[in-house]
Every structure is written in C-alpha cells, then in structure tokens.
Write an enzyme that holds these catalytic residues in place. Structure first.
Site, mmCIF file in Angstrom:
data_model
loop_
_atom_site.group_PDB
_atom_site.id
_atom_site.type_symbol
_atom_site.label_atom_id
_atom_site.label_comp_id
_atom_site.label_asym_id
_atom_site.label_seq_id
_atom_site.Cartn_x
_atom_site.Cartn_y
_atom_site.Cartn_z
ATOM 1 N N GLY A 153 0.975 -1.251 0.022
ATOM 2 C CA GLY A 153 -0.098 -0.085 -0.136
ATOM 3 C C GLY A 153 0.806 1.509 -0.136
ATOM 4 O O GLY A 153 1.809 1.006 0.492
ATOM 5 N N ARG B 179 0.286 5.781 4.559
ATOM 6 C CA ARG B 179 -1.291 5.937 5.228
ATOM 7 C C ARG B 179 -2.111 5.954 4.026
ATOM 8 O O ARG B 179 -3.711 6.101 4.470
ATOM 9 C CB ARG B 179 -1.267 8.073 5.765
ATOM 10 C CG ARG B 179 -0.896 8.527 6.807
ATOM 11 C CD ARG B 179 -0.947 7.437 8.016
ATOM 12 N NE ARG B 179 0.428 8.331 8.954
ATOM 13 C CZ ARG B 179 0.271 8.428 9.629
ATOM 14 N NH1 ARG B 179 -1.724 8.396 10.466
ATOM 15 N NH2 ARG B 179 0.881 9.232 10.668
ATOM 16 N N GLY C 106 -3.667 2.268 5.669
ATOM 17 C CA GLY C 106 -4.202 1.364 6.445
ATOM 18 C C GLY C 106 -3.317 0.063 6.078
ATOM 19 O O GLY C 106 -3.907 -0.765 6.800
ATOM 20 N N HIS D 29 2.026 3.883 16.742
ATOM 21 C CA HIS D 29 2.087 2.350 16.056
ATOM 22 C C HIS D 29 2.091 1.414 17.093
ATOM 23 O O HIS D 29 0.800 0.288 17.605
ATOM 24 C CB HIS D 29 2.535 2.048 15.503
ATOM 25 C CG HIS D 29 2.751 1.996 13.528
ATOM 26 N ND1 HIS D 29 2.859 1.418 12.610
ATOM 27 C CD2 HIS D 29 1.733 3.367 12.943
ATOM 28 C CE1 HIS D 29 1.932 2.066 11.769
ATOM 29 N NE2 HIS D 29 2.040 3.013 11.543
#
Lengths: 175, 175, 175
Positions: free
Chosen positions: C16, C19, C21, C57
């Site tokens: 990805g 940010r 996800g 996190h």
C-alpha cells in the site's frame, strides 16, 4: 455479396509503476502468440544507467524477437513492419518523454498514435507507466508531463480491448 | 407508531491519480441522477495553470449544473444548499491543501467533515487524489500533507457506501 | 512409511501507499489467529517525527503482542523467535532503506530473505510500500531505491500465498 470486415486484432495496455513487472507481463502476453514478435523499444540509452537497463531487458528476451528501436515515430514503425506480426511497444511513457524533449506537437503526435491504433492491423501490447499517484511535483515541466502521461493512458485505454494494471508482478484486470 | 427513518442518501468516493479520469467518472455518477446537480469546486485559481484547468473542467460540464466555489468551508455549503439536490465535491485533496495553507486545525476540520457526511441528506460524490504511492517526499510539509491526505481518504472511505479507484479512465471498485 | 510434510504456514504480503491503512490491515490478518503474535519492527527512530509514528503504532496494538526491533537482520529474528508464533513484519520498505543506508549487499540480503521465507515455519504477514507510481525521482539514489523496492515486492509476492493491495483502508486482492 459484401464481406464482413475481419475483427480488429487484439490491443492490450499494460500499466504499472517502476519495477512492477509490467514488461514481463507484456512479454508473456505477446509470446502466447506464435513467433516472430516485434519488440519496439522507445528508449534511447542516454546514460550508462539506462544503457544497462536496456541491455538487461534485451538479455531477458530470447529467440523469436525482432527488435526495432525508435524513440519518437512509432507510427512509422507500425506502418513499415510486416503485417500481422505481433508487436510489443515498450514503453509509451518513454515515447512521450522523447516527444516532449524533442519539442514535437504532443497533442498532434498523440492524435496520430490513437488514429493508428484504431486502424490496428496486428496484435499489439503497449507498456505504459502510471506516474500520477505521488505528491504533485515541484516543477511545472514534471506536472505537464504527468498530465500528458495520464491523458495518453486514458486515450489508449479507451481504444484497447484489454487494460491490465500490474503491481508486484501480479496482474489486475481493469478492462 | 414510530416511523422508520429513511435510508441515508448515497455517498460515493472516487479516488485516483493525476489525470486518471476521476472527475469524469464522478460526473457520470452524479448525472445518472435527475438534474439539477451542485458542483462544489474547492479549487482556487492561484495561478494561470490552475485557472486554465478550472475553466477546462467547467466547459466540460454542461446544462443542469449549479456551481459553488468554496476552498475551505465545504460543510457550510452542504448546510446551505437546497436539500436533496445531488452534490459533487471536487476535490477533497485541494480542500485539504487549502485547510493546511490557511493554518486551520486540520484534525478538527476533518472531524467536522466526517460528522457532516455521516448526517448526509443528499446524494454526494467526492473526488479525491491518491498521493501516497510515490517515493517519500524530501520535505516535511509534503510528508505531513501526504499523511493527512491518506488519513482523510481512509475516513471518508469508511463512511462511504461506495469507493472507486480510477486508473486510465477505468473504474476499479474497492467498496 | 514416509509421511507427507506439513503444509508451509501462510505467508501474506500487504502492499500500500503512505497512510493507506496497510499496517492496520496486516494487524487484523495476524490477530485473526490465536495470540501471542510477534511484531517485528524494522523502523529505527532516527528523528522525532519517526519516533512519534512508532509510538502511535505501538499504542494502537494492545495485549498479546511480543515486540522485536531489528532494522536489518530480520532473518535472524525469524530464526530465533519461538516456532509457530505468527509474525508481522512492518515493514519491508524500511528494512530495504536500512540495508541500503548501511551499505550491505542488497542483492545478497534479498536472496537471504527470500530463501528464509521459502522455508517459512510460522504464519507471516509482511507489510510493504508501493513507491513506484509517482514521477521518476530526480536523484539516482532515489531511483535505485525505487527499483530495489519494486524488485523485492515482486519477489516476496512470488512466494506469498496471498497479496493484498490496500487503498483508503480497503483491501484489493491481487493474489
């Protein structure tokens, strides 16, 4: 009695990012057809880095390939090549770079390419980069390039029979 | 006897890169509903390049559109617009840019927008850029922007009924 | 009588942008298995920005996690960790950054990782960034990094049982 015109040969667009496996995916598409195949390279070895990459790509391809190198006038190569022979065009983004650096009429050259693809007489697979998914570039030339790259991708996708996005070497069918 | 509340109108998020065809896709979504439609433009013509692009987008849209221009307070525009009329918000990424440049409270403005969308009383299609798929930007502001853009995309996607990624003019349904 | 070897445990790659996800998606994949789970963090808090992100996190993860921090030798952590315990490796792109900054042999380290993953003895979920979908970076180091990041993503994807692209928090299955 009028004859039905034969169906237009297959046109495929393979989109992806840097080192996404798009060239390999495109080669597999073409070599699923019987040889020979024409490899139309739009890259010009402007520096050692690029020369090394071109050599690496060439080494990966094996027997059965006819190589044509043309940075700008890919329509002429399509016109001149023996009819019916499948062609891989790698890649559209470098072609656009070359057209812009040579200060040709970008819009006119894009129209010419699309017209040629609409009258396509051979199976063609076109490789292109997706370059519009990062932060807006600082300089106006990069922004203009990014816009033109997005537009030509849209136009080729519109006339293509198949559009595949490649990520991490894996295909994702968009059309 | 209590009545069931009517279903919340449709909320769609259209994601894509630069010149991916996302605005066109969003317009087609909205104009599949009966007119009129509200076009909420978040762009401000800060330079000639941007003014040209805004004009080009406006020319492409035809009859039936009511245009609202608001760089920051899009919640107020949603509150004030005639109820039930479908609205296209183009685009979320420019809105975020404007909020950050004006040094508003980004987190508060994002909360306010999400709250408004959760109480949405009209069909809404939101256009947004995906900007996080390139190399990490050199400067901290661009990195902060990229983070906020990713976060607001995630938050809108979470409340949306439909999320579509557009590449080369072609839709890919994520939700 | 020879026994059939047990099936290799599950290997998942979550790709990805910034940010997008992807970490959250990866955590949900791992925590669908019974605890405990090993969180292998490849990040080093080189500055306050990064330290803040690491802390954020860590706060999001709850009970049941064993944290290991190792910027480079993740193969050693895989060798040393209690067998069978599911492991989340977050993330491959930072690991590659660390390997390149430390001037290790990138190709050798990538080979070593792939060999280890092929002999994988626990469920593993690997998070990685897609960084090749923006404009070609100006500097040669960023281009080299982008190439290596694309190549290792391809190689891990080839041995993975599952590859998921995450955008706006939503998963898109590539494999």
């Amino acid at each position: 009695m009028p004859q039905a015109s034969p169906p237009r040969p297959f046109l495929s667009l393979i989109l992806g990012g840097a080192r996404s496996g798009k060239s390999r995916t495109a080669e597999a598409r073409i070599t699923s057809l019987p040889p020979p195949w024409i490899y139309l390279a739009t890259s010009e070895p402007r520096d050692d880095e690029m020369a090394a990459r071109i050599a690496q790509h060439r080494d990966r391809r094996g027997e059965g390939w006819i190589t044509r190198e043309e940075p700008i006038d890919i329509v002429a190569v399509m016109d001149d090549a023996p009819p019916g022979v499948p062609m891989l065009i790698d890649c559209l983004t470098l072609w656009l770079t070359n057209v812009m650096l040579a200060e040709y009429d970008v819009s006119g050259e894009c129209d010419r390419l699309i017209t040629r693809l609409e009258a396509n007489d051979r199976p063609v697979v076109i490789v292109s980069n997706e370059v519009g998914l990062g932060i807006v570039p600082d300089n106006a030339l990069a922004r203009a390039f990014r816009d033109q790259a997005g537009l030509i991708n849209q136009r080729v996708a519109a006339v293509a029979d198949e559009v595949i996005m490649v990520a991490a070497g894996l295909p994702l069918k968009l059309k």
